[in-house]
Design a protein around this motif. Structure first.
Motif, PDB file in Angstrom:
ATOM      1  N   LYS A  19       0.842  -1.200   0.000  1.00  0.00           N
ATOM      2  CA  LYS A  19       0.000   0.000   0.000  1.00  0.00           C
ATOM      3  C   LYS A  19       0.875   1.247   0.000  1.00  0.00           C
ATOM      4  O   LYS A  19       1.794   1.373   0.792  1.00  0.00           O
ATOM      5  N   ILE A  20       0.554   2.158  -0.921  1.00  0.00           N
ATOM      6  CA  ILE A  20       1.249   3.454  -0.987  1.00  0.00           C
ATOM      7  C   ILE A  20       0.188   4.537  -0.874  1.00  0.00           C
ATOM      8  O   ILE A  20      -0.813   4.523  -1.598  1.00  0.00           O
ATOM      9  N   SER A  21       0.399   5.465   0.039  1.00  0.00           N
ATOM     10  CA  SER A  21      -0.536   6.583   0.232  1.00  0.00           C
ATOM     11  C   SER A  21       0.180   7.881  -0.081  1.00  0.00           C
ATOM     12  O   SER A  21       1.344   8.061   0.284  1.00  0.00           O
ATOM     13  N   VAL A  22      -0.535   8.784  -0.754  1.00  0.00           N
ATOM     14  CA  VAL A  22       0.041  10.070  -1.162  1.00  0.00           C
ATOM     15  C   VAL A  22      -0.962  11.174  -0.868  1.00  0.00           C
ATOM     16  O   VAL A  22      -2.150  11.033  -1.164  1.00  0.00           O
ATOM     17  N   MET A  23      -0.471  12.282  -0.307  1.00  0.00           N
ATOM     18  CA  MET A  23      -1.305  13.466  -0.130  1.00  0.00           C
ATOM     19  C   MET A  23      -0.735  14.565  -1.019  1.00  0.00           C
ATOM     20  O   MET A  23       0.476  14.781  -1.059  1.00  0.00           O
ATOM     21  N   ILE A  24      -1.635  15.238  -1.733  1.00  0.00           N
ATOM     22  CA  ILE A  24      -1.265  16.358  -2.595  1.00  0.00           C
ATOM     23  C   ILE A  24      -2.101  17.553  -2.152  1.00  0.00           C
ATOM     24  O   ILE A  24      -3.328  17.458  -2.101  1.00  0.00           O
ATOM     25  N   ILE A  25      -1.433  18.651  -1.844  1.00  0.00           N
ATOM     26  CA  ILE A  25      -2.119  19.867  -1.397  1.00  0.00           C
ATOM     27  C   ILE A  25      -1.809  20.989  -2.379  1.00  0.00           C
ATOM     28  O   ILE A  25      -0.649  21.326  -2.591  1.00  0.00           O
ATOM     29  N   ASN A  26      -2.855  21.554  -2.963  1.00  0.00           N
ATOM     30  CA  ASN A  26      -2.710  22.685  -3.886  1.00  0.00           C
ATOM     31  C   ASN A  26      -3.100  23.959  -3.140  1.00  0.00           C
ATOM     32  O   ASN A  26      -4.262  24.181  -2.843  1.00  0.00           O
ATOM     33  N   ARG A  27      -2.114  24.807  -2.862  1.00  0.00           N
ATOM     34  CA  ARG A  27      -2.352  26.061  -2.138  1.00  0.00           C
ATOM     35  C   ARG A  27      -2.678  27.224  -3.062  1.00  0.00           C
ATOM     36  O   ARG A  27      -2.969  28.323  -2.604  1.00  0.00           O
ATOM     37  N   ALA A  28      -2.641  27.002  -4.362  1.00  0.00           N
ATOM     38  CA  ALA A  28      -2.863  28.063  -5.344  1.00  0.00           C
ATOM     39  C   ALA A  28      -4.351  28.290  -5.588  1.00  0.00           C
ATOM     40  O   ALA A  28      -5.181  27.427  -5.326  1.00  0.00           O
ATOM     41  N   ASN A  29      -4.672  29.452  -6.136  1.00  0.00           N
ATOM     42  CA  ASN A  29      -6.049  29.807  -6.491  1.00  0.00           C
ATOM     43  C   ASN A  29      -6.427  29.328  -7.885  1.00  0.00           C
ATOM     44  O   ASN A  29      -7.387  29.825  -8.463  1.00  0.00           O
ATOM     45  N   LYS A  30      -5.661  28.395  -8.433  1.00  0.00           N
ATOM     46  CA  LYS A  30      -5.990  27.838  -9.746  1.00  0.00           C
ATOM     47  C   LYS A  30      -5.698  26.339  -9.744  1.00  0.00           C
ATOM     48  O   LYS A  30      -4.813  25.868  -9.028  1.00  0.00           O
ATOM     49  N   PRO A  31      -6.463  25.579 -10.522  1.00  0.00           N
ATOM     50  CA  PRO A  31      -6.224  24.131 -10.584  1.00  0.00           C
ATOM     51  C   PRO A  31      -4.907  23.827 -11.283  1.00  0.00           C
ATOM     52  O   PRO A  31      -4.340  24.692 -11.970  1.00  0.00           O
ATOM     53  N   ALA A  32      -4.442  22.597 -11.132  1.00  0.00           N
ATOM     54  CA  ALA A  32      -3.188  22.196 -11.767  1.00  0.00           C
ATOM     55  C   ALA A  32      -3.283  20.755 -12.239  1.00  0.00           C
ATOM     56  O   ALA A  32      -3.778  19.888 -11.514  1.00  0.00           O
ATOM     57  N   SER A  33      -2.810  20.507 -13.461  1.00  0.00           N
ATOM     58  CA  SER A  33      -2.635  19.143 -13.951  1.00  0.00           C
ATOM     59  C   SER A  33      -1.310  18.647 -13.409  1.00  0.00           C
ATOM     60  O   SER A  33      -0.368  19.421 -13.241  1.00  0.00           O
ATOM     61  N   PHE A  34      -1.237  17.351 -13.136  1.00  0.00           N
ATOM     62  CA  PHE A  34       0.014  16.814 -12.585  1.00  0.00           C
ATOM     63  C   PHE A  34       0.235  15.393 -13.069  1.00  0.00           C
ATOM     64  O   PHE A  34      -0.689  14.694 -13.486  1.00  0.00           O
ATOM     65  N   THR A  35       1.495  14.986 -12.997  1.00  0.00           N
ATOM     66  CA  THR A  35       1.883  13.595 -13.173  1.00  0.00           C
ATOM     67  C   THR A  35       2.618  13.197 -11.903  1.00  0.00           C
ATOM     68  O   THR A  35       3.576  13.860 -11.501  1.00  0.00           O
TER      69      THR A  35
ATOM     70  N   ILE B 258      -5.775  18.606  -9.917  1.00  0.00           N
ATOM     71  CA  ILE B 258      -6.216  18.969  -8.584  1.00  0.00           C
ATOM     72  C   ILE B 258      -6.817  20.368  -8.636  1.00  0.00           C
ATOM     73  O   ILE B 258      -6.279  21.265  -9.288  1.00  0.00           O
ATOM     74  N   GLU B 259      -7.944  20.533  -7.987  1.00  0.00           N
ATOM     75  CA  GLU B 259      -8.650  21.809  -7.978  1.00  0.00           C
ATOM     76  C   GLU B 259      -7.847  22.857  -7.205  1.00  0.00           C
ATOM     77  O   GLU B 259      -6.927  22.533  -6.460  1.00  0.00           O
ATOM     78  N   ALA B 260      -8.238  24.126  -7.378  1.00  0.00           N
ATOM     79  CA  ALA B 260      -7.640  25.213  -6.602  1.00  0.00           C
ATOM     80  C   ALA B 260      -7.983  25.013  -5.129  1.00  0.00           C
ATOM     81  O   ALA B 260      -9.062  24.523  -4.802  1.00  0.00           O
ATOM     82  N   LEU B 261      -7.064  25.383  -4.253  1.00  0.00           N
ATOM     83  CA  LEU B 261      -7.283  25.308  -2.805  1.00  0.00           C
ATOM     84  C   LEU B 261      -7.877  23.965  -2.401  1.00  0.00           C
ATOM     85  O   LEU B 261      -8.928  23.888  -1.770  1.00  0.00           O
ATOM     86  N   ALA B 262      -7.185  22.895  -2.771  1.00  0.00           N
ATOM     87  CA  ALA B 262      -7.714  21.551  -2.560  1.00  0.00           C
ATOM     88  C   ALA B 262      -6.646  20.608  -2.032  1.00  0.00           C
ATOM     89  O   ALA B 262      -5.455  20.847  -2.184  1.00  0.00           O
ATOM     90  N   THR B 263      -7.123  19.510  -1.450  1.00  0.00           N
ATOM     91  CA  THR B 263      -6.256  18.423  -1.006  1.00  0.00           C
ATOM     92  C   THR B 263      -6.819  17.118  -1.547  1.00  0.00           C
ATOM     93  O   THR B 263      -8.021  16.869  -1.451  1.00  0.00           O
ATOM     94  N   HIS B 264      -5.933  16.306  -2.113  1.00  0.00           N
ATOM     95  CA  HIS B 264      -6.299  14.961  -2.560  1.00  0.00           C
ATOM     96  C   HIS B 264      -5.422  13.966  -1.817  1.00  0.00           C
ATOM     97  O   HIS B 264      -4.236  14.210  -1.616  1.00  0.00           O
ATOM     98  N   THR B 265      -6.010  12.850  -1.451  1.00  0.00           N
ATOM     99  CA  THR B 265      -5.251  11.715  -0.938  1.00  0.00           C
ATOM    100  C   THR B 265      -5.492  10.551  -1.882  1.00  0.00           C
ATOM    101  O   THR B 265      -6.634  10.286  -2.266  1.00  0.00           O
ATOM    102  N   TYR B 266      -4.405   9.895  -2.279  1.00  0.00           N
ATOM    103  CA  TYR B 266      -4.479   8.731  -3.149  1.00  0.00           C
ATOM    104  C   TYR B 266      -3.892   7.536  -2.401  1.00  0.00           C
ATOM    105  O   TYR B 266      -2.786   7.629  -1.863  1.00  0.00           O
ATOM    106  N   VAL B 267      -4.634   6.439  -2.377  1.00  0.00           N
ATOM    107  CA  VAL B 267      -4.140   5.205  -1.795  1.00  0.00           C
ATOM    108  C   VAL B 267      -4.081   4.172  -2.912  1.00  0.00           C
ATOM    109  O   VAL B 267      -5.109   3.831  -3.507  1.00  0.00           O
TER     110      VAL B 267
END
Length: 146
Positions: free
Chosen positions: A61-77, A107-116
């Protein structure tokens, strides 16, 4: 957990707001970590300063948290290995979990995602600014990966 009646003034560093006991983002972030993270801490790297990432690895199991502090969404790899890939067209995230898994998303603006990542499945938890404003809990969904 609850200081100065949750009024956000002075030295109020509560995790809960006011008389309605509404969880703040700090509470929700700790909740997401407690529910999803286990094992060894894994440092993360981001090519964009407004995005913070880190993770944990435990057997399969691998868990990842991504936090976007910006006021705009971002595409990521997201690469789950230590190989740093530099791409100026999108945000690159690295978690050194010794895995060949690569995941792309937004990831949306001002958002947090967790991926497991576990058993060829991804469980994603999403907490955005509107969840906080509307006093809603994070939302969880399942994704497939190959």
């Amino acid at each position: 957990m609850f200081e100065n009646d949750g009024n956000r003034k002075g030295t109020d560093f509560s995790s809960i707001d006011g008389a309605n006991m509404t969880p703040r983002p700090t509470y929700r972030h700790r909740q997401m970590i407690a529910k999803n993270f286990k094992g060894i801490y894994v440092e993360g790297k981001s090519s964009l300063s407004d995005i913070i990432t880190f993770g944990s690895a435990d057997r399969n199991k691998i868990s990842v948290m991504i936090i976007n502090r910006a006021n705009k969404p971002a595409s990521f790899t997201l690469y789950l290995n230590k190989i740093v890939v530099s791409d100026n067209t999108e945000t690159t995230l690295n978690i050194d979990a010794n895995s060949t898994i690569v995941h792309t998303g937004t990831i949306e603006a001002l958002a947090t995602h967790t991926y497991v990542f576990k058993n060829n499945e991804i469980v994603r938890t999403v907490y955005i600014n509107q969840h906080f404003i509307n006093e809603k809990a994070p939302e969880e969904s399942k994704l497939k990966y190959l």
